[in-house]
Design an enzyme around this catalytic site. Sequence first.
Site, PDB file in Angstrom:
ATOM      1  N   ASP A 382       0.839  -1.201   0.000  1.00 47.64           N
ATOM      2  CA  ASP A 382       0.000   0.000   0.000  1.00 47.64           C
ATOM      3  C   ASP A 382       0.877   1.256   0.000  1.00 47.64           C
ATOM      4  O   ASP A 382       2.095   1.196   0.161  1.00 47.64           O
ATOM      5  CB  ASP A 382      -0.898  -0.029   1.233  1.00 47.64           C
ATOM      6  CG  ASP A 382      -2.177   0.774   1.065  1.00 47.64           C
ATOM      7  OD1 ASP A 382      -2.264   1.557   0.105  1.00 47.64           O
ATOM      8  OD2 ASP A 382      -3.088   0.609   1.897  1.00 47.64           O
ATOM      9  N   GLU A 385       2.678   5.214  -4.022  1.00 47.89           N
ATOM     10  CA  GLU A 385       2.972   6.339  -4.923  1.00 47.89           C
ATOM     11  C   GLU A 385       4.385   6.922  -4.742  1.00 47.89           C
ATOM     12  O   GLU A 385       5.017   7.228  -5.749  1.00 47.89           O
ATOM     13  CB  GLU A 385       1.922   7.442  -4.744  1.00 47.89           C
ATOM     14  CG  GLU A 385       0.506   7.036  -5.068  1.00 47.89           C
ATOM     15  CD  GLU A 385      -0.165   6.255  -3.949  1.00 47.89           C
ATOM     16  OE1 GLU A 385      -1.162   5.564  -4.199  1.00 47.89           O
ATOM     17  OE2 GLU A 385       0.330   6.317  -2.803  1.00 47.89           O
ATOM     18  N   ASP A 452      -8.023   4.839  -3.248  1.00 43.17           N
ATOM     19  CA  ASP A 452      -9.098   5.184  -2.315  1.00 43.17           C
ATOM     20  C   ASP A 452     -10.134   6.050  -3.025  1.00 43.17           C
ATOM     21  O   ASP A 452     -10.123   7.283  -2.943  1.00 43.17           O
ATOM     22  CB  ASP A 452      -8.526   5.917  -1.104  1.00 43.17           C
ATOM     23  CG  ASP A 452      -7.585   5.031  -0.301  1.00 43.17           C
ATOM     24  OD1 ASP A 452      -7.553   3.822  -0.547  1.00 43.17           O
ATOM     25  OD2 ASP A 452      -6.865   5.570   0.561  1.00 43.17           O
TER      26      ASP A 452
END
Length: 667
Positions: A382, A385, A452
């Site tokens: 997770d 980025e 998300d």
Amino acid sequence: MSIFSMEGNRLVFRYDAEKLWIEPWGVNSLRIRSTKMAEMPVENWALSEPVKECKADIVITDKQASITNGKIKATISNYGRMTLYNQKDEVLLDEYIRNRLDLKADYCSALEIEAREFRPILGGDYELSLRFVSNPNERIYGMGQYQQPYLNLKGVDLELAHRNSQASVPFAVSSLGYGFLWNNPAVGRVTFGKNITTWHAVSTKILDYWITAGDTPAEIEEAYADVTGKVPMMPEYGLGFWQCKLRYQTQEELLSVAREYKKRNLPIDVIVIDYFHWPTQGEWKFDLTYWPDPDAMIAELKEMGIELMVSIWPTVDYRSENFQEMKENGYLIRTDRGFRIGMDYQGNTIHYDATNPDARKYVWDKAKKNYYDKGIKVFWLDEAEPEYSVYDFDNYRYHLGPNVQIGNIYPAMYAKTFFDGMKQEGQEDIVNLLRCAWAGSQKYGALVWSGDIHSSFFSMRNQVAAGLNMGMAGIPWFTTDIGGFHGGNPDDPEFRELLVRWFEYGTFCPVMRLHGERQPMKPQYGTTGGATCLSGADNEVWSFGEEAYEICKTYLQIRENMRSYTRTLMEEAHKKGTPVMKTLFYQFPEDEKAWEVEDEFCFGSDILVAPVLYENMRSRDVYLPVGTRWVNVWTEEVLDGGQTISVEAPISKIPLFKREGSKVKIL
């Protein structure tokens, strides 16, 4: 000295401070590099794969030079203007230059605009712009995932940077018959304008791009996979259903859900432990207060035939037992100004530096000891980025350089951290879930999900475009949070409708995964470790009412029925780089109408899916491509291709067709 020269198989152009190289790079492909540095930078970035050697045909005259490699040719004038052609001498790309160096040229103008503009940064490197003349009738696809509804990216402005739910994968496929890779991990933008296409990098040392010519999208996509890498073979547990939520708080809670799936005889391949199951960010281990016996938990799940996936975050809290050691060894991202904090969620944290090979080894060694050696073979990587509390891209600095120059490679290096470690342990079929990707991430087993996102039909429509463009950008493995991430009350009839429609769509994504932060949040459980990170409401298939449950059961079985078919799609992705979800034009490139359809797709070659993307919709128009006859899966009606029909879509049925004669089992 001539401005043109030939160095082996490479055409070289020199003028003033610029050195430009054009050379074959795979079949029907060219790599083009330019710099004003003393030496050409050597990094290959996404172009990491060994390529078949191709002999170029190079011709140099007084006024221009050309280089041909199979179906593609580049010409460059003695004033530096470059044009790229296919084997039919049709223009693929033509540099946009406006100056008065050649008074007889069609681009002669007082505007004084360079095609390859290196704008010096005071005391540093260059801000770069590359400009091409735009064909207004061109269609462009790929480029990763952006939260917008357009499949065709012509006329779109895109940030070349990563954010939560945004993954910049700078490979574009054109309807004119070329694929274009912006082989530069710098932060920037691209504008596919009606008059000009402009690629821009905020800070760089080099212009570097790769272009291939092909007669079909499949030929282009496969050429790209040859030079950037292909996904591994999807393991068997990637073919079925994945159960997930934000978040299971204890070992017993997670096991009770797994047992319930088995008690109800529901198909399930993977169950997921989400974030903050650790004592502190940056420790990469179970918090034994809430997960007292991980070995017994993993053993019970394996006995049930369920793989366990655990969440990994790249963030390291100042309070972590590993922080000081990682700081001393240079394993953390740095900031150029202010406090060294990248995120302030549940603590002051900074990310590990995935561009540093020693940092990658350090993190993997922790994960290996605390997870992998216990039998966990799939990870949820997770925050890939990486996500920052404030996206000041110019403030962060990595082992390989400033974020503005190389930062977009971070998610690929994050994936590589675990892929290399798992590969070293002898694992072959590797898949890990990531929230982001860059060009080449696919070869590190990256299954990318769309981040998300909001729980709404508007958001769902965006995900259809995102998934198809990810496939066109060379990332065959894609998934979403079924039902969306933010919001959604399981007792709300409107959300139940959305959940069902998304579940139907998710059945035909490369990986079928239920996840989300459902409302209302549950009370805090415990006081230590990650306890303050609350759990959302229930998010299992039986959590949304009886009608929704019965529909979900139907689609779980459909996914299971398709297992052998899905396996063949994964083999095709592994061997050729073929998207698992295909745009209609990918499968039917000769059908002009197929290029216009943006809300349908093919799951493999045999199944056509037309998701229901609006609330209260109970019928929709479906275009059936030319070249085959189609069978309505629900009614068994046989229909000719090349027509648009109205299809009934009651809440329990997604419009679904398969090729006449296909043996794939769906119902």
